[in-house]
Design a protein around this motif. Structure first.
Motif, PDB file in Angstrom:
ATOM      1  N   LYS A   3       0.817  -1.215   0.000  1.00  0.00           N
ATOM      2  CA  LYS A   3       0.000   0.000   0.000  1.00  0.00           C
ATOM      3  C   LYS A   3       0.849   1.261   0.000  1.00  0.00           C
ATOM      4  N   VAL A   6       3.954   1.428  -3.223  1.00  0.00           N
ATOM      5  CA  VAL A   6       3.646   1.633  -4.638  1.00  0.00           C
ATOM      6  C   VAL A   6       2.385   2.448  -4.866  1.00  0.00           C
ATOM      7  N   LEU A   8      -0.831   1.878  -3.668  1.00  0.00           N
ATOM      8  CA  LEU A   8      -2.054   1.111  -3.840  1.00  0.00           C
ATOM      9  C   LEU A   8      -3.230   1.753  -3.114  1.00  0.00           C
ATOM     10  N   HIS A  22      -5.259   0.843 -12.248  1.00  0.00           N
ATOM     11  CA  HIS A  22      -4.396   1.317 -11.167  1.00  0.00           C
ATOM     12  C   HIS A  22      -3.827   0.144 -10.367  1.00  0.00           C
ATOM     13  N   THR A  23      -4.663  -0.834 -10.058  1.00  0.00           N
ATOM     14  CA  THR A  23      -4.206  -1.999  -9.302  1.00  0.00           C
ATOM     15  C   THR A  23      -3.179  -2.801 -10.091  1.00  0.00           C
ATOM     16  N   CYS A  26       0.129  -0.948  -9.985  1.00  0.00           N
ATOM     17  CA  CYS A  26       0.728  -1.067  -8.654  1.00  0.00           C
ATOM     18  C   CYS A  26       1.341  -2.448  -8.437  1.00  0.00           C
TER      19      CYS A  26
END
Length: 52
Positions: A3, A6, A8, A22-23, A26
């Protein structure tokens, strides 16, 4: 762990597609950092115990 490293937790979800992108980015960044770390930090072989 991922988290804070990066980003997240930095995304405000509005649509599923943006969350997925986005996930994915990351997780790719986290995998890259893990690969670089594994190359930079040498593996230490376990030392044999001298006790009988």
């Amino acid at each position: 762990m991922a988290k804070g490293q990066v980003g997240l937790d930095e995304h405000e979800v509005r649509k599923w597609c943006s969350w997925y992108r986005h996930t994915t980015v990351c997780m790719l960044a986290m995998a890259f950092m893990a690969a670089v770390r594994s190359r930079l930090i040498p593996r230490q072989l376990p030392t044999p115990s001298l006790r009988p």
